[in-house]
Design an enzyme around this catalytic site. Structure first.
Site, PDB file in Angstrom:
ATOM      1  N   GLU A  52       0.877  -1.171   0.000  1.00 29.24           N
ATOM      2  CA  GLU A  52       0.000   0.000   0.000  1.00 29.24           C
ATOM      3  C   GLU A  52       0.917   1.225   0.000  1.00 29.24           C
ATOM      4  O   GLU A  52       1.818   1.318   0.845  1.00 29.24           O
ATOM      5  CB  GLU A  52      -0.898   0.008   1.245  1.00 29.24           C
ATOM      6  CG  GLU A  52      -1.833   1.206   1.208  1.00 29.24           C
ATOM      7  CD  GLU A  52      -2.832   1.272   2.358  1.00 29.24           C
ATOM      8  OE1 GLU A  52      -2.803   0.395   3.234  1.00 29.24           O
ATOM      9  OE2 GLU A  52      -3.629   2.226   2.360  1.00 29.24           O
ATOM     10  N   ARG A 279       5.587 -12.978   9.672  1.00 27.83           N
ATOM     11  CA  ARG A 279       6.090 -11.605   9.532  1.00 27.83           C
ATOM     12  C   ARG A 279       7.491 -11.498  10.114  1.00 27.83           C
ATOM     13  O   ARG A 279       7.850 -12.258  11.012  1.00 27.83           O
ATOM     14  CB  ARG A 279       5.237 -10.643  10.372  1.00 27.83           C
ATOM     15  CG  ARG A 279       3.951 -10.227   9.832  1.00 27.83           C
ATOM     16  CD  ARG A 279       3.291  -9.281  10.815  1.00 27.83           C
ATOM     17  NE  ARG A 279       3.727  -7.909  10.603  1.00 27.83           N
ATOM     18  CZ  ARG A 279       3.189  -7.112   9.691  1.00 27.83           C
ATOM     19  NH1 ARG A 279       2.214  -7.526   8.914  1.00 27.83           N
ATOM     20  NH2 ARG A 279       3.617  -5.877   9.551  1.00 27.83           N
ATOM     21  N   LYS A 289       4.306   0.834   9.421  1.00 26.31           N
ATOM     22  CA  LYS A 289       4.378   2.114   8.724  1.00 26.31           C
ATOM     23  C   LYS A 289       3.662   3.212   9.506  1.00 26.31           C
ATOM     24  O   LYS A 289       4.094   4.364   9.497  1.00 26.31           O
ATOM     25  CB  LYS A 289       3.741   1.978   7.339  1.00 26.31           C
ATOM     26  CG  LYS A 289       4.626   1.284   6.334  1.00 26.31           C
ATOM     27  CD  LYS A 289       3.974   1.270   4.963  1.00 26.31           C
ATOM     28  CE  LYS A 289       3.006   0.108   4.847  1.00 26.31           C
ATOM     29  NZ  LYS A 289       2.440  -0.063   3.513  1.00 26.31           N
TER      30      LYS A 289
HETATM   31  P1  ATP Z   1       2.482  -2.046   7.922  1.00 21.81           P
HETATM   32  O1  ATP Z   1       1.737  -2.702   9.029  1.00 21.81           O
HETATM   33  O2  ATP Z   1       3.884  -1.716   8.243  1.00 21.81           O
HETATM   34  O3  ATP Z   1       1.757  -0.899   7.302  1.00 21.81           O
HETATM   35  P2  ATP Z   1       1.436  -3.646   5.872  1.00 21.81           P
HETATM   36  O4  ATP Z   1       1.339  -5.111   5.950  1.00 21.81           O
HETATM   37  O5  ATP Z   1       0.180  -2.891   6.067  1.00 21.81           O
HETATM   38  O6  ATP Z   1       2.580  -3.175   6.816  1.00 21.81           O
HETATM   39  P3  ATP Z   1       1.633  -3.471   3.046  1.00 21.81           P
HETATM   40  O7  ATP Z   1       2.126  -2.342   2.238  1.00 21.81           O
HETATM   41  O8  ATP Z   1       0.192  -3.786   3.001  1.00 21.81           O
HETATM   42  O9  ATP Z   1       2.086  -3.175   4.527  1.00 21.81           O
HETATM   43  O10 ATP Z   1       2.496  -4.780   2.780  1.00 21.81           O
HETATM   44  C1  ATP Z   1       2.874  -5.267   1.527  1.00 21.81           C
HETATM   45  C2  ATP Z   1       3.321  -6.685   1.688  1.00 21.81           C
HETATM   46  O11 ATP Z   1       4.409  -6.752   2.595  1.00 21.81           O
HETATM   47  C3  ATP Z   1       2.230  -7.563   2.247  1.00 21.81           C
HETATM   48  O12 ATP Z   1       2.184  -8.755   1.495  1.00 21.81           O
HETATM   49  C4  ATP Z   1       2.634  -7.821   3.656  1.00 21.81           C
HETATM   50  O13 ATP Z   1       2.182  -9.069   4.082  1.00 21.81           O
HETATM   51  C5  ATP Z   1       4.156  -7.721   3.581  1.00 21.81           C
HETATM   52  N1  ATP Z   1       4.713  -7.301   4.869  1.00 21.81           N
HETATM   53  C6  ATP Z   1       4.442  -6.181   5.549  1.00 21.81           C
HETATM   54  N2  ATP Z   1       5.083  -6.156   6.726  1.00 21.81           N
HETATM   55  C7  ATP Z   1       5.805  -7.308   6.788  1.00 21.81           C
HETATM   56  C8  ATP Z   1       6.700  -7.873   7.753  1.00 21.81           C
HETATM   57  N3  ATP Z   1       6.976  -7.259   8.902  1.00 21.81           N
HETATM   58  N4  ATP Z   1       7.259  -9.069   7.469  1.00 21.81           N
HETATM   59  C9  ATP Z   1       7.004  -9.702   6.311  1.00 21.81           C
HETATM   60  N5  ATP Z   1       6.177  -9.222   5.372  1.00 21.81           N
HETATM   61  C10 ATP Z   1       5.577  -8.042   5.594  1.00 21.81           C
HETATM   62 MG    MG Z   2      -1.496  -3.271   4.685  1.00 21.48          MG
END
Ligand code: ATP
Ligand code: MG
Length: 580
Positions: A52, A279, A289
């Site tokens: 995102e 994760r 984020k």
């Molecule tokens: P955040 O909680 O930091 O905003 P998010 O999961 O909302 O992270 P996205 O931009 O939606 O962020 O994530 C893109 C991809 O990265 C998704 O497939 C998510 O599962 C993966 N991802 C995000 N954070 C992690 C993490 N800490 N470890 C492994 N994969 C991750």
């Molecule tokens: Mg997300």
């Protein structure tokens, strides 16, 4: 009969090799290989990385990137980059650009770039189809009311009073939502599934909400309704032809809904499937984020690329190379259980990679002047290897003369038996890559601080000559007074003072490490004057060289450097506390 049990060293060896090969596959690779063997999706492998664009990528994302792009690379498939841009309130092109830069910098190549917003029309049409089939309805309750009616995993929820409104009315209201006739938050489109389902995600999940407060960074004001994650994600995967939709474990509970939505309109044999891994969480930092944005906005760090941040741009500015970051992800692997990785392992990995590549230089952090009383003449040039014992990795020139700076701690006026560095009394000490000296005395100011150390040198002891082989108990670092250059050095420590800030009660900002940044000055050998310029920027990324400052650690040029000042960030100290 007997023969068939005979031990054959050749076949035994062969089997062991197979076993090792098999074990080294992670569980997702095993799934992919099985799918290929079974001929699923015509042997096609397609993944996507779906960030995102509401912040910068962090090292957690890199774990997902290495999986998504890695699977595609390994199995001759394709990995597309898909921006999951369904919430204009938080998204911005700044993030879209940085995400692309970071992925390219890590060394991965996407097939296509897609945006969930590319599918807004298709998704909207699909939603209308759901309404027409009696599978969705417009709810006029508040978010709080909807939440209250959800029930608990053991108690069924309560149906909305709007659940059974006529299809025609639902169609009209959905259109009104999109036309901008309804205020934000006054209506939502919900899937009509099962308010008693043990999986809470099936209790009439929201499919669409109204957002009119912010224009979308790509579609502007075209849309007043935006799809929710669950409705957008699986469909986007399907529209693109994704075969393996890999994400993190918190989506396990969403998977049935992912499949349900696809089941409603799927035709043919192809279908995308979701798989989940653990994760990445690292001690002494946060991996969200939302929290990082808060630190940036409130000025608690200098920006997304603050070298203390676990973002890709932060790690880069800290001196991490793509190789180091990818080697770390390789080390931690992929499992189905959540856990916490020791920050020490990340630091250990960057040391391991920089040890092989970072040129060594002398930097003096707490200088005291050293005068070599028997050295005559203008001085000379010493050629030193960038990495000892590796002439193939290049050499540099060090100016040597009568007046040098050494570390204050390398001299003791009254050194005891255990002090092997400079001290009057006849002990020989080698100046790194140069001569052997002996201290003869020192000079002090009125307060008793040492201002100058005096020594004599042995002209026949130069490194690289025959006399250079003479052993001393210690070697000390030095820079030449007139040719050395001053540099600002930023010493970083862990961002948070406690191991798992996300698990603590209260405000995470109160847990920041107050000593995470110390700024000091040092004197560096003159060869580094070549770095005194604004670093070159390629594809939006400043090219900054890594060094090892002998005895002090790994350092990288900071982009704040220009032709007047030299700034370095400490990537990692030399001391490695990591234990397997
Ligand atoms: P955040 O909680 O930091 O905003 P998010 O999961 O909302 O992270 P996205 O931009 O939606 O962020 O994530 C893109 C991809 O990265 C998704 O497939 C998510 O599962 C993966 N991802 C995000 N954070 C992690 C993490 N800490 N470890 C492994 N994969 C991750
Ligand atoms: Mg997300």
């Amino acid at each position: 009969m007997k023969n068939s049990f005979q031990f054959s060293p050749f076949s035994f060896q062969f089997n062991v090799m197979e076993l090792v090969e098999e074990r080294s596959l992670n569980f997702i690779e095993q799934i992919v290989e099985k799918d290929l063997q079974e001929g699923k999706n015509d042997g096609r492998i397609q993944t996507r990385f779906p960030p995102e664009p509401n912040g910068y990528l962090h090292i957690g994302h890199v774990k997902a990137i290495c999986m998504d792009f890695g699977i595609a690379e390994k199995y001759n498939g394709v990995c597309n980059l898909r921006f999951d841009d369904t919430n204009p309130v938080k998204e911005d092109v700044e993030y879209v650009d940085s995400i692309q830069q970071d992925i390219a910098w890590l060394g991965f190549k996407w097939g296509n770039i897609y945006y969930a917003s590319d599918y807004f029309q298709q998704l909207y049409d699909l939603a209308i189809e759901f309404i027409k089939q009696g599978k969705a309805y417009i709810d006029e309750q508040t978010a709080e009311q909807i939440a209250e009616q959800k029930g608990t995993p053991t108690e069924p929820g309560v149906a909305s009073p709007y659940r059974d409104r006529p299809i025609e009315e639902n169609l009209r209201l959905f259109q009104a939502m999109q036309n901008g006739e309804i205020e934000d938050g006054k209506m939502v489109l919900r899937a009509k599934i099962d308010m008693a389902n043990p999986n809470m995600h099936f209790r009439d999940p929201i499919m669409y909400r109204i957002i009119t407060t912010h224009p979308h960074h790509r579609t502007g004001r075209t849309w007043n309704v935006y799809p929710m994650y669950d409705f957008a994600h699986g469909q986007s995967d399907y529209f693109e032809g994704v075969t393996h939709s890999i994400c993190t474990l918190e989506f396990v509970v969403h998977r049935p809904l992912y499949d349900y939505y696809i089941d409603q309109f799927i035709t043919g044999d192809y279908r995308p499937r979701q798989y989940e891994f653990n994760r990445l969480n690292i001690t002494y930092t946060v991996m969200s984020k939302r929290k990082m944005l808060q630190l940036v906005k409130e000025g608690l760090v200098s920006g997304w690329d603050d070298p203390r941040m676990p973002t890709v741009c932060g790690l880069r500015r800290r001196g991490y190379t793509p190789e180091a970051i990818r080697a770390f992800i390789d080390k931690i692997g992929y499992t189905k259980v959540e856990g916490m990785i020791d920050l020490g392992l990340l630091e250990h990995t960057v040391r391991e990679t920089l040890k092989e590549t970072a040129p060594r230089v002398c930097a003096i952090f707490d200088p005291v002047k050293l005068v070599i009383t028997n050295y005559e003449g203008e001085g000379e040039t010493i050629v030193a290897e960038n990495i000892d014992g590796h002439p193939e990795l290049g050499t540099r020139e060090m100016k040597f003369a009568k007046e040098l700076y050494i570390e204050r701690g390398d001299f003791q006026e009254e050194g005891d038996k255990k002090f092997f560095r400079l001290s009057p009394g006849g002990r020989e000490v080698r100046l790194k890559a140069a001569y052997i000296i002996q201290a003869t005395g020192c000079e002090k100011d009125a307060e008793g601080n040492i201002t100058t150390v005096y020594a004599t040198y042995d002209p026949d002891s130069k490194s690289g000559t025959e006399g250079g082989n003479r052993k001393t108990k210690s070697t000390i670092n030095w820079v030449e007074c007139n040719s050395c250059v001053d540099a600002e050095v930023r010493l970083y420590d862990r961002l948070f003072a406690c191991e798992n800030p996300s698990a603590e009660e209260g405000d995470f900002r109160d847990l920041l490490n107050p000593d995470s940044l110390k700024v000091v000055n040092c004197k560096i050998e003159g060869a580094l004057k070549a770095e005194m310029k604004t670093p070159e920027v390629v594809d939006g990324i400043a090219k900054c060289n890594n060094y090892q400052f002998l005895k002090h650690g790994y350092f990288v040029v900071d982009p704040d450097t220009n032709n007047e000042k030299l700034v370095f960030n400490r990537t990692a100290s030399l001391k490695d506390n990591w234990q397997k």
